[in-house]
Each structure stands twice: as structure tokens, then as C-alpha cells.
Design an enzyme around this catalytic site. Structure first.
Site, PDB file in Angstrom:
ATOM      1  N   HIS A 162      40.902  26.394  32.424  1.00 52.67           N
ATOM      2  CA  HIS A 162      40.386  27.763  32.334  1.00 52.67           C
ATOM      3  C   HIS A 162      40.462  28.342  30.930  1.00 52.67           C
ATOM      4  O   HIS A 162      39.978  29.447  30.690  1.00 52.67           O
ATOM      5  CB  HIS A 162      41.137  28.669  33.315  1.00 52.67           C
ATOM      6  CG  HIS A 162      40.775  28.393  34.736  1.00 52.67           C
ATOM      7  ND1 HIS A 162      39.863  29.132  35.440  1.00 52.67           N
ATOM      8  CD2 HIS A 162      41.169  27.411  35.582  1.00 52.67           C
ATOM      9  CE1 HIS A 162      39.716  28.639  36.653  1.00 52.67           C
ATOM     10  NE2 HIS A 162      40.509  27.593  36.765  1.00 52.67           N
TER      11      HIS A 162
ATOM     12  N   ASP B 252      38.807  32.818  23.804  1.00 49.33           N
ATOM     13  CA  ASP B 252      38.924  33.035  25.257  1.00 49.33           C
ATOM     14  C   ASP B 252      38.131  31.949  25.971  1.00 49.33           C
ATOM     15  O   ASP B 252      36.988  31.672  25.584  1.00 49.33           O
ATOM     16  CB  ASP B 252      38.325  34.410  25.605  1.00 49.33           C
ATOM     17  CG  ASP B 252      39.048  35.097  26.759  1.00 49.33           C
ATOM     18  OD1 ASP B 252      39.603  34.395  27.613  1.00 49.33           O
ATOM     19  OD2 ASP B 252      39.047  36.338  26.793  1.00 49.33           O
TER      20      ASP B 252
HETATM   21  C1  GDG Z   1      41.830  33.094  32.239  1.00 49.20           C
HETATM   22  C2  GDG Z   1      41.153  32.763  30.884  1.00 49.20           C
HETATM   23  C3  GDG Z   1      38.926  32.910  31.998  1.00 49.20           C
HETATM   24  C4  GDG Z   1      42.455  43.376  33.977  1.00 49.20           C
HETATM   25  N1  GDG Z   1      43.042  44.583  34.047  1.00 49.20           N
HETATM   26  C5  GDG Z   1      43.100  44.895  35.353  1.00 49.20           C
HETATM   27  C6  GDG Z   1      42.543  43.851  36.079  1.00 49.20           C
HETATM   28  N2  GDG Z   1      42.152  42.924  35.218  1.00 49.20           N
HETATM   29  C7  GDG Z   1      41.440  41.698  35.593  1.00 49.20           C
HETATM   30  C8  GDG Z   1      39.998  41.742  35.118  1.00 49.20           C
HETATM   31  C9  GDG Z   1      39.620  40.277  35.145  1.00 49.20           C
HETATM   32  C10 GDG Z   1      40.954  39.613  34.844  1.00 49.20           C
HETATM   33  O1  GDG Z   1      41.994  40.581  34.996  1.00 49.20           O
HETATM   34  C11 GDG Z   1      41.009  39.083  33.431  1.00 49.20           C
HETATM   35  O2  GDG Z   1      40.205  37.948  33.398  1.00 49.20           O
HETATM   36  P1  GDG Z   1      39.780  37.255  32.045  1.00 49.20           P
HETATM   37  O3  GDG Z   1      38.772  36.221  32.343  1.00 49.20           O
HETATM   38  O4  GDG Z   1      39.265  38.308  31.149  1.00 49.20           O
HETATM   39  O5  GDG Z   1      41.108  36.677  31.405  1.00 49.20           O
HETATM   40  P2  GDG Z   1      42.437  35.821  31.844  1.00 49.20           P
HETATM   41  O6  GDG Z   1      43.283  36.565  32.814  1.00 49.20           O
HETATM   42  O7  GDG Z   1      43.088  35.486  30.547  1.00 49.20           O
HETATM   43  O8  GDG Z   1      41.885  34.503  32.556  1.00 49.20           O
HETATM   44  C12 GDG Z   1      39.771  33.385  30.815  1.00 49.20           C
HETATM   45  C13 GDG Z   1      39.677  33.119  33.313  1.00 49.20           C
HETATM   46  O9  GDG Z   1      40.985  32.517  33.273  1.00 49.20           O
HETATM   47  C14 GDG Z   1      38.921  32.485  34.473  1.00 49.20           C
HETATM   48  O10 GDG Z   1      38.669  31.136  34.249  1.00 49.20           O
HETATM   49  O11 GDG Z   1      37.731  33.673  32.031  1.00 49.20           O
HETATM   50  O12 GDG Z   1      39.122  32.998  29.613  1.00 49.20           O
HETATM   51  O13 GDG Z   1      41.965  33.233  29.799  1.00 49.20           O
HETATM   52  O14 GDG Z   1      39.188  39.871  36.405  1.00 49.20           O
HETATM   53  O15 GDG Z   1      39.253  42.541  35.972  1.00 49.20           O
HETATM   54  N3  GDG Z   1      42.419  43.842  37.407  1.00 49.20           N
HETATM   55  C15 GDG Z   1      42.884  44.931  38.073  1.00 49.20           C
HETATM   56  N4  GDG Z   1      43.453  45.978  37.426  1.00 49.20           N
HETATM   57  C16 GDG Z   1      43.582  46.027  36.070  1.00 49.20           C
HETATM   58  O16 GDG Z   1      44.082  46.995  35.516  1.00 49.20           O
HETATM   59  N5  GDG Z   1      42.770  44.958  39.402  1.00 49.20           N
END
Ligand code: GDG
Length: 476
Positions: A157, A365
Site C-alpha cells: 500500500h 504517498d
Molecule cells: C495507506 C497509504 C494509500 C483521515 N482523517 C480522518 C479520516 N481519515 C481517513 C481518510 C482516508 C484515510 O484516513 C487516509 O487514507 P490515505 O490513503 O490518505 O493514507 P494512509 O492512511 O497513509 O493509507 C496510502 C492507502 O494506504 C490505501 O492503500 O492510499 O498511500 O499511505 O480514508 O478519509 N477518517 C475519519 N475521520 C478523520 O478525521 N473517519
């Protein structure tokens, strides 16, 4: 249909969705398993004084969830150690933050072996096994050593680093060799896949075959890009929910006619939050006419608080926001709203919908799901503009965003100015193209394409093998 067993470090039962605690990976997995009578196996997130080898199972939304507890030493060395102090920074190009400790490597090996021991009795003959992420790279090899003949796939990921960086990791060859026990190795983008293939060809002396598979260490695996998506329709529906509509209305009221720039991130150094704020500060200094017309809402939630590199991040962020607010705020206008509270998915959808510009500017990312969620939450008549880092995997799909270099404050400030001034027609045109991609390449497409490739690899393995023809071999 074969049963699907998904293995990941942490398991968040699907019914907990909406409770606001799921990260990107957890959201994607629960959406992916919803339609399968699958099994999801992983660490419960709990510690136990002594490892008991007990598994707790529960059924949730058609999915059997099986978890085990880990000892404190396991958690320190495997999770806080090798996974989050070694592999995470290294794979995000931060060798300055990478800690190379033998005890972490030993804990990583021990816990992967525990996963394999616990998982073996749950596996039946035809099951497809899908291992998730950097915590569990050796698991495929550990399962094979215990006799698993099933098709086993691995999905990463996070980014795959350039080989010059990976070479700084002690025992890097063993880590890569472990991946060759999987039938399929998935990455978000061609770029991360190519970086892996480059290591295999140039560092490990392997070869690439005509079908795209790679051969090295006496084994062959199929590396491929499978860009992850979101549950686009589900997410778009959240903004219409009662809570989503309420949070949207609340945001619109508090905007008081101003335009809102939005950042939503786990507080992680890879997300480029400080750099984004510095770009915003520069914008306020360079374009004072924009003051009072705009404000920024930065939502940064706590994560990995036991790892030192994360501990002073809140203090730095608060100091930076304080400096910007101190220098620019007026009695009835604040330039940055700095929020650490977690929001529910519904609230988040309403907030995205109310935003005029999303600033998704990670320094590195794997994909970044926030970019896709923002697009899915927009209103088609009056959509906001996505400003997206070229170093997010998402930039390789979302070409209609304003693509920026997050290391350049000038570049980001320019893009914000452009986004704020963008005519409605152009906003709609860009958004429609982005939304089409977010809906088409959703989480179901991701799951189906990975599982389909794994099934094909299994079926191919059953046929007699044709003679191998080397398509390319570069010297190493
Ligand atoms: C890894 C990889 C890849 C954030 N604040 C709140 C909240 N979030 C949720 C967002 C989103 C998630 O967290 C973050 O997802 P990302 O993809 O941006 O980043 P990582 O957590 O680092 O994920 C990344 C992912 O895996 C999937 O393969 O895309 O590159 O690093 O869904 O919405 N959710 C809630 N409240 C918040 O305040 N409920």
C-alpha cells in the site's frame, strides 16, 4: 468461487465502519470483502502478557474476522520497530528517519512466523490468500515453509523505494527474496512496480520474462500495478446522509461566504503538512488581497504516537499554525483552523463537499485516498478543485487535478491562486473527468483485478509449464 483470505496487520471489523476509526487500508479492505464470504485475519491491536496462540473469531457483514493478540515485545519490535521505524520511513524516501536495529528485524521475523503458525490451520485447499502491506512481506515465504500450496498474493500500500535507497537496508536481499514466494506482487502504480523490477534486474541479477513476470532467487513472481480506489458510490452517498448534510450546512454557515482550502491527513511526515502550511503562509504574504476571502481548514489526526518521529509533530504543527494566525489573523478572521479531532466518515463527506480547494500535497504517498474521497463528495454543479502532489500515487491517475511539486512553496501557492480563480466551467470539466475515473477505478475494480490476476496465476501454475524465454536481462 474460491474463498478469499485477506491478511493484514490490523483488522477493523466491517461493522465498525462509520465509527470514524478506519484508515485508508482498513476502509479499502472492508469494502473489498463485503461481497465475499471471506476471512480477514490479523492482529487485534491488543497486547497480551504472553503469546497464547489463541484466535478470536467473529462474523460481521458476511465476513469472518479472526484476530490474535501480540506480546508487548512483539508490538515494540515488529510494529513500532521494523514496520514503522524502519520500513515506513525508508519506503517514503526518509532515510534520515530510518532506524536500522537488529532487534526490530528479529521481531519482524518472529511476528511474521506467528502469523503463519496461526493462519495455517484456517487455510483450506482452494483458498486464495491475499497478504496486505509492508508489515507482512515475509509471510508468503513463512506459509510456503509450512506447506501452503495455495495461490498467495501480496499488495503493497505504500511506495516501493528507488533501489539506491533500499540498498541502505541491512538484509535488503532477503526482504526482496521473500516476495518471490508470492504468485502476484501488487503495487499502486507503474512507478512503484518499475522501481521493484529495477531492483530485481540491477541489484539482484534477476531477469524479466516476456509475460512481465520476474525471475530471481530461483523463483518467479508476477509484479503488477493495481491502483486502489474507494467505494465511490458509497462515499458520495455519505454526504447525503443526515450527519453528512448537517456537517455540510454547518461548514457553509461558518464559511461566511469565504472560500475554504482543506487538508485532511493522518499526522504523518510523509503527508507534507508543514510544507503545505508554509506554502499557504507564503500565499498570504504574497497575495494580501486574498486575506479575508479565504481560510484553511487543516484536519490532522493522531497516529503512531509511540514512535518518536511522530511525537513532536503536533507541537510543530501547532506552532506553525500559531505563527500564521498570529501574524495574519484579524479580530473577525482567522487564516488557519487547526483541528486534531477525528470526524466520522459522514461528517468528513460533508466537510469535503463544502471545500472549494483540497490540498493533497504529500511528499511521497502510495496512492492517497483523500484525493479520491474529495472528488466523490463534490456537487456536480459547483465542484471544488483538487490540488494534488505529483508524488502521490493518485497523480498518475488524476491528471485533471492541478498537479504540484509539494517541495516548492511557490508552486503550491500558484496552484492555490489558480484554483481560487478557476471559472466554474473549467471546474466542472475537470471534476467530471476525475469523477469518471474515481467511479470506474473503485475499490471493487481493484479487488476484482487483483483477485482475477491471482486466480489466473493459480490456474497457470496447474498447467504444464512452457519453456522459459528471457525477454530482457540487464547486467547487475
Ligand atoms: C495507506 C497509504 C494509500 C483521515 N482523517 C480522518 C479520516 N481519515 C481517513 C481518510 C482516508 C484515510 O484516513 C487516509 O487514507 P490515505 O490513503 O490518505 O493514507 P494512509 O492512511 O497513509 O493509507 C496510502 C492507502 O494506504 C490505501 O492503500 O492510499 O498511500 O499511505 O480514508 O478519509 N477518517 C475519519 N475521520 C478523520 O478525521 N473517519
Amino acid at each position: 468461487m474460491s474463498r478469499l483470505i485477506v491478511v493484514s496487520n490490523r483488522v477493523t471489523p466491517p461493522q465498525a465502519e462509520g465509527a470514524g476509526s478506519q484508515g485508508g487500508l482498513a476502509m479499502a479492505i472492508s469494502a473489498a470483502l463485503r461481497e465475499y464470504s471471506g476471512v480477514w485475519f490479523g492482529w487485534s491491536g491488543q497486547s497480551t502478557p504472553e503469546f497464547t496462540g489463541q484466535i478470536s473469531t467473529q462474523s460481521a457483514g458476511g465476513v469472518t474476522v479472526a484476530t490474535m493478540d501480540l506480546e508487548e515485545q512483539d508490538i515494540q519490535e515488529y510494529y513500532n520497530g521494523y514496520a514503522n521505524r524502519t520500513l515506513w520511513p525508508l519506503f517514503h524516501y526518509r532515510i534520515d528517519l530510518t532506524q536500522y536495529e537488529r532487534s526490530y528485524g528479529a521481531g519482524y521475523a518472529r511476528v511474521n512466523a506467528r502469523f503463519a503458525d496461526m493462519l495455517m490451520p484456517l487455510i483450506a485447499g482452494e483458498d486464495l490468500i491475499w497478504v496486505q502491506d509492508y508489515h507482512l512481506i515475509p509471510l508468503g515465504r513463512d506459509l510456503r515453509e509450512r506447506g501452503a500450496k495455495n495461490a498467495i498474493g501480496f499488495f503493497l500500500h505504500i511506495p516501493w523505494p528507488a533501489r539506491e535507497l533500499l540498498a541502505t537496508l541491512p538484509r535488503h536481499r532477503q526482504l526482496v527474496e521473500a516476495l518471490f514466494h508470492y504468485d502476484v506482487v501488487g503495487f499502486h502504480t507503474e512507478e512503484w512496480k518499475n522501481a521493484f523490477v529495477s531492483y530485481v534486474l540491477h541489484e539482484a541479477g534477476g531477469m524479466q520474462l516476456s509475460d512481465g513476470s520476474v525471475h530471481c532467487f530461483g523463483r518467479t513472481t508476477m509484479p503488477r500495478a493495481f491502483p486502489i480506489g474507494i467505494d465511490a458510490k458509497g462515499f458520495a452517498a455519505l454526504k447525503q446522509s443526515e450527519v453528512g448534510a448537517e456537517s455540510y450546512a454547518r461548514m457553509i454557515e461558518s464559511k461566511a461566504g469565504r472560500k475554504m482550502l482543506l487538508g485532511v491527513d493522518r499526522l504523518d511526515y510523509s503527508k507534507g503538512i508543514d510544507e503545505r502550511l508554509l506554502a499557504y503562509e507564503r500565499l498570504l504574504n504574497e497575495s494580501p488581497e486574498l486575506k479575508r476571502e479565504i481560510f484553511m481548514l487543516q484536519i490532522s489526526t493522531a497516529t503512531r504516537t509511540e514512535v518518536d518521529a511522530y511525537q513532536d509533530m503536533f507541537a510543530r504543527l501547532d506552532a506553525l499554525c500559531g505563527r500564521i494566525n498570529g501574524a495574519h489573523a484579524e479580530m473577525d478572521w482567522i487564516p488557519v483552523r487547526n483541528v486534531h479531532r477525528m470526524h466520522s466518515r459522514e461528517e468528513l463527506a460533508g466537510i469535503y463537499r463544502a471545500a472549494d480547494v483540497a490540498l493533497v500535497t504529500p511528499l511521497r504517498d502510495g496512492m492517497n485516498l483523500v484525493a479520491k474521497e474529495f472528488v466523490a463528495a463534490q456537487d456536480e454543479d459547483d465542484p471544488g478543485v483538487l490540488v494534488l502532489s505529483r508524488f502521490a500515487g493518485a497523480a498518475q491517475q488524476m491528471h485533471e487535478a492541478l498537479i504540484v511539486n509539494p517541495f516548492s512553496q511557490e508552486d503550491v501557492a500558484d496552484a492555490i491562486r489558480r484554483a481560487l480563480a478557476m471559472p466554474a466551467d473549467e471546474r466542472r470539466k475537470r471534476w467530471r473527468a476525475l469523477m469518471e475515473g474515481v467511479e470506474r477505478d473503485d475499490v471493487v475494480a481493484w479487488r476484482d483485478s487483483f483477485v482475477g490476476t491471482l486466480e489466473a496465476a493459480r490456474d497457470k501454475g496447474r498447467k504444464p509449464k512452457p519453456p522459459r524465454i528471457a525477454a530482457s536481462r540487464r547486467d547487475g
